[in-house]
Design an enzyme around this catalytic site. Structure first.
Site, short mmCIF file in Angstrom:
data_model
loop_
_atom_site.label_atom_id
_atom_site.label_comp_id
_atom_site.label_asym_id
_atom_site.label_seq_id
_atom_site.Cartn_x
_atom_site.Cartn_y
_atom_site.Cartn_z
CB CYS A 147 -0.94 0.01 1.21
SG CYS A 147 -2.11 -1.35 1.21
CG HIS B 283 -6.44 1.29 -0.92
ND1 HIS B 283 -5.35 2.02 -1.35
CD2 HIS B 283 -5.96 0.38 -0.04
CE1 HIS B 283 -4.26 1.55 -0.76
NE2 HIS B 283 -4.60 0.56 0.03
#
Lengths: 379, 379
Positions: free
Chosen positions: A80, A322
């Site tokens: 991430c 995301h």
């Protein structure tokens, strides 16, 4: 070290885009960033491309379609934090004098990817036992509630705030206001985290052009990168105190030192909020409030658009979705718009100093995590 | 730019190692490189980790197990050039003054990976039609035969030479001498390439410690990195002349210029040989022989261990196997041993200048390729 400026940014809409390829998404963000900066494709000297799930050589595949080839192109994976890590590498390349103008791209296509399950190389015992990403963050939330008395309503306030901010972001996946009650009454994902406290997967891309000194369009507000600090560490499950955001704290300390500013100087921030508790812990780690006060920081309105330190004016991951490796670069695009005064409908008044923060990894059996904190300023 | 030296190298055995995890392989190479260099884990300031197929955050996963954390760790994917690209990034980080001591690791676990097929994100139409990696290289071979009169026996000579060299490499997957006849009579994979002209997949890892100036063990021969040049470009299938190694030619030109040496100065080279024709084209591109003469260069014995410019003394990918992202770093380990005079049984006498070369990508629908040429020298 030379001054580094952001002269162009681009970003696709985030969200489910099953009809668009990874290459198409990436290409659109790159073309936007080049055009925004008034930069031609042949002036790019190197590209740092963040991608986690694209299946190989994503950088070359995308950039060829944007008219960019022959230069060094690296595809970088730090989970991430990939987009932020690519920004970090681009920043270092320009600051050190290695290149004068570089492109940073984050791109991810997630739609349809997990239908047949992830083809991880090895068995992931802990995920099969429930220690998935929501499971880990739920444990952090429980611990934070135990240590500091954080309430479910305070957690929900993060989601309410970020989804409200997202209403004004045309590139966000969701444009829907929610109440604390709706957040708490949405289906449980990993107790105490409910569905509306979890960010959705998404498809999308964002790109940034970095230069040494001013190469931007004449007359436009200039944006400098004051610092970008990357650290790695062990996963949450190996830490004794899992609710202190240790790795983010280290990244922030390094970035503040490099930039010569402190939390009190920050006007606006994009903070990693894959789950509500993520923003709570990270706002503490970034020094925006004291340890343990992250829940109140959100619930009090301090981090709202009209508060003392607006956090996630873009709507955050919670609203935008995301697309893993695109996230960190999208933060930089948002903060550039904020520092230029171009964040229509969600502008933080007189924003001069901005902080971007991501933290990646921590899934069971992935022993590593990384965090990047970058600091931008109106030049 | 500061001088960069290689003070430690490590490499696992390459080959099928189904019982060893990716982490175990990577850890072993890292520990070897640290011990070889007399470098403690806490002195490493950053790590550049090459991996293609490991499923995320491989750098952190491996390094944690080698006692390394808290530092910046990037995982880099540039297909078959990944290891060389990681070396390139490490070299730049030290040369530019960003870090004084960095670790470069390439690691890949391939055993069992393709049993269920590769979970590529999108459909790969061209591979399904036969334009796989062997298919592409077969087309290059056919074109080279047409343009220059290269013969199947000349192609086979590459395999014969490299497999003979591999006999003396204890870390190589294969230790078996083959004849030109055996190579040509082995089963056809993609005509004119036979099975013994194709490198095998493998599991393995290699690591290198780079420093600014001399931090190595006292009294040991010093090895400098004179140059590392990375370029990207379009895939073979988009080029008009697919048998000229254009991208390798560009990478070599940049590296020779950076190092201030030319092909005539080179004493030993590790050249990317996934298929016999690969070495043929690349030795031409590196300037070791004229364009079109690559077949004769191998068949004449010029590139044998006792020839004028030994190529792939390690046995190359053909003998060692090809754990994708480990390959480029393993080349650097081999050349370091050569330049130190430690390549027992396969030592090139008085080797002073060494060239490492990889080229990655080119698979159907992967529009990008990259090539890295690095030049080392006894300091």
């Amino acid at each position: 070290m030379r001054d580094v400026e952001i002269v162009g940014v681009g970003m696709t809409r985030f969200g489910k885009q099953e009809d668009r390829s990874l290459e198409s998404l990436g290409r659109a963000a790159v073309v936007d960033a080049l055009n925004d900066g008034g930069v031609t494709s042949n002036s790019i000297q190197a590209a740092f491309v963040a991608n986690v799930l694209g299946g190989g050589q994503v950088g070359q595949r995308v950039l060829f379609r944007a008219g960019i080839e022959s230069i060094p192109v690296l595809t970088i994976d730090v989970a991430c934090a990939s987009g932020s890590a690519a920004l970090h590498e681009g920043f270092e390349a320009v600051a050190s004098g290695r290149h004068d103008i570089v492109l940073v791209l984050g791109v991810e296509k997630m739609s349809g990817l997990f239908k047949g399950g992830i083809n991880l190389q090895r068995e992931d015992r802990e995920s099969r036992l429930g220690l998935t990403m929501p499971g880990i963050y739920a444990m952090v939330a429980r611990r934070h509630m135990f240590d500091f008395g954080t309430t479910p309503a305070q957690l929900a306030a993060v989601s309410v705030k970020n989804r409200r901010h997202g209403l004004a972001n045309p590139r966000a996946m969701f444009a829907q206001e929610v109440s604390v009650e709706q957040v708490l009454e949405s289906p449980a994902i990993a107790d105490p985290l409910t569905m509306l406290q979890c960010c959705p997967n998404a498809d999308g891309a964002a790109a940034v052009v970095l230069t040494a000194g001013d190469h931007g369009r004449a007359g436009r507000p200039r944006v400098r990168v004051l610092a970008s600090h990357l650290v790695s560490g062990t996963s949450l499950r190996r830490q004794v105190e899992i609710d202190r955001g240790d790795i983010s704290r280290r990244a922030a300390a390094g970035a503040y030192e490099q930039a010569g500013v402190g939390p009190a100087d920050v006007d606006v921030a994009e903070v990693h909020d894959p789950f509500t508790i993520g923003e709570v812990v990270s706002t503490e780690a970034l020094g925006f409030c004291d340890a343990g006060d992250g829940g109140d920081f959100a619930a009090s309105g301090a981090s709202s658009l009209d508060g003392s330190l607006p956090v996630n004016p873009s709507g955050g991951l919670m609203s935008k979705g995301h697309p893993v490796a695109a996230t960190g670069v999208a933060q930089i695009a948002e903060l550039t718009w904020q520092l230029r005064g171009e964040a229509e409908g969600r502008q933080v008044p007189e924003a001069r100093v901005a902080v971007a923060h991501t933290v990646g990894g921590g899934v069971a059996e992935l022993d590593g995590v990384a965090s990047v904190v970058s600091i931008l300023a109106a030049a």
